[in-house]
Scaffold this motif. Structure first.
Motif, PDB file in Angstrom:
ATOM      1  N   PHE A 147     -18.733 -29.819  -8.163  1.00  0.00           N
ATOM      2  CA  PHE A 147     -18.855 -30.821  -9.222  1.00  0.00           C
ATOM      3  C   PHE A 147     -20.181 -30.658  -9.949  1.00  0.00           C
ATOM      4  CE2 PHE A 147     -21.317 -32.824  -5.919  1.00  0.00           C
ATOM      5  CZ  PHE A 147     -22.260 -33.608  -6.570  1.00  0.00           C
ATOM      6  N   THR A 148     -20.239 -31.269 -11.151  1.00  0.00           N
ATOM      7  CA  THR A 148     -21.492 -31.529 -11.846  1.00  0.00           C
ATOM      8  C   THR A 148     -21.518 -33.015 -12.165  1.00  0.00           C
ATOM      9  OG1 THR A 148     -22.961 -30.810 -13.634  1.00  0.00           O
ATOM     10  CG2 THR A 148     -20.621 -31.023 -14.181  1.00  0.00           C
ATOM     11  N   VAL A 149     -22.504 -33.454 -12.930  1.00  0.00           N
ATOM     12  CA  VAL A 149     -22.735 -34.885 -13.060  1.00  0.00           C
ATOM     13  C   VAL A 149     -22.729 -35.301 -14.531  1.00  0.00           C
ATOM     14  CG1 VAL A 149     -24.361 -36.766 -12.534  1.00  0.00           C
ATOM     15  CG2 VAL A 149     -24.110 -34.847 -10.954  1.00  0.00           C
ATOM     16  N   VAL A 150     -22.106 -36.441 -14.801  1.00  0.00           N
ATOM     17  CA  VAL A 150     -22.089 -37.008 -16.142  1.00  0.00           C
ATOM     18  C   VAL A 150     -23.520 -37.233 -16.639  1.00  0.00           C
ATOM     19  CG1 VAL A 150     -21.470 -39.036 -17.516  1.00  0.00           C
ATOM     20  CG2 VAL A 150     -19.852 -38.112 -15.848  1.00  0.00           C
ATOM     21  N   ASN A 151     -23.765 -36.832 -17.884  1.00  0.00           N
ATOM     22  CA  ASN A 151     -25.037 -37.016 -18.586  1.00  0.00           C
ATOM     23  C   ASN A 151     -26.198 -36.195 -18.025  1.00  0.00           C
ATOM     24  OD1 ASN A 151     -24.288 -38.691 -20.722  1.00  0.00           O
ATOM     25  ND2 ASN A 151     -24.326 -40.500 -19.383  1.00  0.00           N
ATOM     26  N   ALA A 152     -25.985 -35.472 -16.947  1.00  0.00           N
ATOM     27  CA  ALA A 152     -27.043 -34.573 -16.464  1.00  0.00           C
ATOM     28  C   ALA A 152     -27.049 -33.320 -17.330  1.00  0.00           C
ATOM     29  CB  ALA A 152     -26.794 -34.205 -15.005  1.00  0.00           C
ATOM     30  N   TYR A 153     -28.200 -32.655 -17.370  1.00  0.00           N
ATOM     31  CA  TYR A 153     -28.235 -31.348 -18.033  1.00  0.00           C
ATOM     32  C   TYR A 153     -27.577 -30.340 -17.107  1.00  0.00           C
ATOM     33  CZ  TYR A 153     -31.503 -33.088 -21.548  1.00  0.00           C
ATOM     34  OH  TYR A 153     -32.093 -33.777 -22.575  1.00  0.00           O
ATOM     35  N   THR A 154     -26.343 -29.950 -17.439  1.00  0.00           N
ATOM     36  CA  THR A 154     -25.670 -28.931 -16.638  1.00  0.00           C
ATOM     37  C   THR A 154     -26.125 -27.561 -17.128  1.00  0.00           C
ATOM     38  OG1 THR A 154     -23.724 -30.320 -16.205  1.00  0.00           O
ATOM     39  CG2 THR A 154     -23.437 -27.936 -16.009  1.00  0.00           C
ATOM     40  N   TRP A 155     -26.923 -26.904 -16.311  1.00  0.00           N
ATOM     41  CA  TRP A 155     -27.389 -25.565 -16.654  1.00  0.00           C
ATOM     42  C   TRP A 155     -26.251 -24.562 -16.464  1.00  0.00           C
ATOM     43  CZ3 TRP A 155     -32.985 -24.116 -14.883  1.00  0.00           C
ATOM     44  CH2 TRP A 155     -33.870 -25.164 -15.147  1.00  0.00           C
ATOM     45  N   PHE A 156     -26.225 -23.569 -17.319  1.00  0.00           N
ATOM     46  CA  PHE A 156     -25.292 -22.443 -17.104  1.00  0.00           C
ATOM     47  C   PHE A 156     -26.053 -21.144 -17.312  1.00  0.00           C
ATOM     48  CE2 PHE A 156     -24.857 -23.774 -21.536  1.00  0.00           C
ATOM     49  CZ  PHE A 156     -24.920 -22.585 -22.253  1.00  0.00           C
ATOM     50  N   TRP A 157     -25.692 -20.127 -16.552  1.00  0.00           N
ATOM     51  CA  TRP A 157     -26.360 -18.831 -16.659  1.00  0.00           C
ATOM     52  C   TRP A 157     -25.448 -17.739 -16.105  1.00  0.00           C
ATOM     53  CZ3 TRP A 157     -27.968 -22.544 -13.085  1.00  0.00           C
ATOM     54  CH2 TRP A 157     -27.825 -22.203 -11.736  1.00  0.00           C
ATOM     55  N   THR A 158     -25.807 -16.514 -16.386  1.00  0.00           N
ATOM     56  CA  THR A 158     -25.120 -15.355 -15.828  1.00  0.00           C
ATOM     57  C   THR A 158     -26.161 -14.457 -15.174  1.00  0.00           C
ATOM     58  OG1 THR A 158     -23.603 -13.504 -16.296  1.00  0.00           O
ATOM     59  CG2 THR A 158     -25.280 -13.973 -17.950  1.00  0.00           C
ATOM     60  N   ALA A 159     -25.731 -13.648 -14.247  1.00  0.00           N
ATOM     61  CA  ALA A 159     -26.649 -12.734 -13.564  1.00  0.00           C
ATOM     62  C   ALA A 159     -27.244 -11.750 -14.570  1.00  0.00           C
ATOM     63  CB  ALA A 159     -25.917 -11.973 -12.468  1.00  0.00           C
ATOM     64  N   PRO A 160     -28.540 -11.458 -14.472  1.00  0.00           N
ATOM     65  CA  PRO A 160     -29.178 -10.553 -15.442  1.00  0.00           C
ATOM     66  C   PRO A 160     -28.500  -9.196 -15.541  1.00  0.00           C
ATOM     67  CG  PRO A 160     -30.849 -11.682 -14.141  1.00  0.00           C
ATOM     68  CD  PRO A 160     -29.527 -12.019 -13.520  1.00  0.00           C
ATOM     69  N   GLU A 161     -27.959  -8.687 -14.420  1.00  0.00           N
ATOM     70  CA  GLU A 161     -27.329  -7.358 -14.477  1.00  0.00           C
ATOM     71  C   GLU A 161     -26.047  -7.341 -15.302  1.00  0.00           C
ATOM     72  OE1 GLU A 161     -26.543  -9.120 -10.293  1.00  0.00           O
ATOM     73  OE2 GLU A 161     -28.194  -8.971 -11.732  1.00  0.00           O
ATOM     74  N   SER A 162     -25.477  -8.509 -15.574  1.00  0.00           N
ATOM     75  CA  SER A 162     -24.292  -8.549 -16.437  1.00  0.00           C
ATOM     76  C   SER A 162     -24.664  -8.687 -17.904  1.00  0.00           C
ATOM     77  CB  SER A 162     -23.385  -9.719 -16.037  1.00  0.00           C
ATOM     78  OG  SER A 162     -24.001 -10.965 -16.345  1.00  0.00           O
ATOM     79  N   PHE A 163     -25.958  -8.860 -18.173  1.00  0.00           N
ATOM     80  CA  PHE A 163     -26.427  -9.113 -19.542  1.00  0.00           C
ATOM     81  C   PHE A 163     -27.435  -8.020 -19.915  1.00  0.00           C
ATOM     82  CE2 PHE A 163     -28.363 -11.407 -23.081  1.00  0.00           C
ATOM     83  CZ  PHE A 163     -27.328 -12.196 -23.569  1.00  0.00           C
TER      84      PHE A 163
END
Length: 280
Positions: A147-163
């Protein structure tokens, strides 16, 4: 256009011009002539004769066409009689390495090699990675679902080796093209009906020292305004996407771009309304 010199009374036959193909990004690709099966690259022109790739010889309309009642015409009155001389690199005596033949039209010159097509071929050899699905908050409910939380800053990221940028090269007949695939942004479609958000890099993974409710310093975050209780199965399915630009260069000096790419991955989780969060 090169005209074949003819004797008096002959109609003359035009030799085909050297084959070139406009290349994306400007410029043209010269025809490349090769000897089979070795693949040795040779000049496409030898005086007024041109290399016929299918026939593997230099062809030229005979300057003095034989009489029309000559057997070589086979009763025909159109077309012309051509000489066909094999490539010997100067290692044969004149008149010992060829033959004559009739053709209704001049045999075709070899096709040009288009570096844009080589670039597409090079691109097909690459495995462009999909994003990993890093997220914070990323706890689990009592039933085990993430889960994540309502109104929280939900961070998203990808592994550096995929970018990271990727390159590949394809060669044909002495011409090469190199394609570069470069990541330009990471997007996050939250799955709650809102539009995708994006940031210019791979994002950064959350660490406890970043604080619990802070926004991502990379700008890779989204705030869910409502819980997912009314979503199918009480969860949302977010889509992570890496956008890629595709450019190419070549040995001919021509350059260009190919259509951009997007690779994606999905993550399914609940959006919960909670007062406090314990991260395990």
């Amino acid at each position: 256009m090169v005209e074949v010199e003819t004797g008096e009374g002959d109609g003359g036959t035009a030799a085909p011009t050297s084959a070139t193909t406009p290349a994306a990004g400007g410029g043209t690709s010269p025809a490349v002539c090769t000897v089979s099966p070795s693949g040795t690259v040779i000049p496409c022109q030898d005086g007024q004769a041109w290399w016929a790739q299918d026939m593997q010889c230099y062809v030229e309309a005979m300057a003095h066409q034989p009489p029309k009642d000559s057997p070589i015409w086979g009763g025909r009155t159109d077309g012309a009689i051509y000489s066909c001389l094999s490539y010997t690199g100067g290692g044969a005596f004149p008149g010992t390495n060829g033959f004559s033949f009739w053709s209704a039209t001049p045999p075709a010159a070899p096709p040009a090699i288009d570096p844009a097509q080589l670039a597409q071929q090079a691109l097909s050899t690459l495995t462009v990675p999909s994003p990993t699905t890093g997220r914070y908050p990323a706890g689990t409910l009592q039933d085990g679902q993430p889960f994540t939380v309502v109104n929280a800053y939900t961070w998203f990221w990808t592994a550096p080796e995929s970018f990271r940028a990727l390159t590949a090269r394809a060669d044909a007949g002495g011409v090469w093209a190199e394609v570069s695939v470069t990541p330009t942004s990471l997007s996050f479609t939250p799955g709650d009906g809102a539009a995708a958000v994006s940031c210019p890099g791979p994002g950064v993974a959350w660490r406890p020292g970043n604080g619990v409710w802070t926004p991502s310093p990379a700008g890779c975050d989204y705030r869910y305004p409502h819980s997912s209780i009314h979503q199918p199965d009480g969860r949302v399915t977010a889509t992570y996407g890496i956008q890629w630009s595709v450019t190419w260069t070549s040995s001919t000096g021509a350059t260009g771009t190919l259509p951009g790419l997007t690779t994606t991955s999905n993550a399914t989780f609940a959006v919960a309304e909670v007062q406090s969060v314990v991260i395990r």
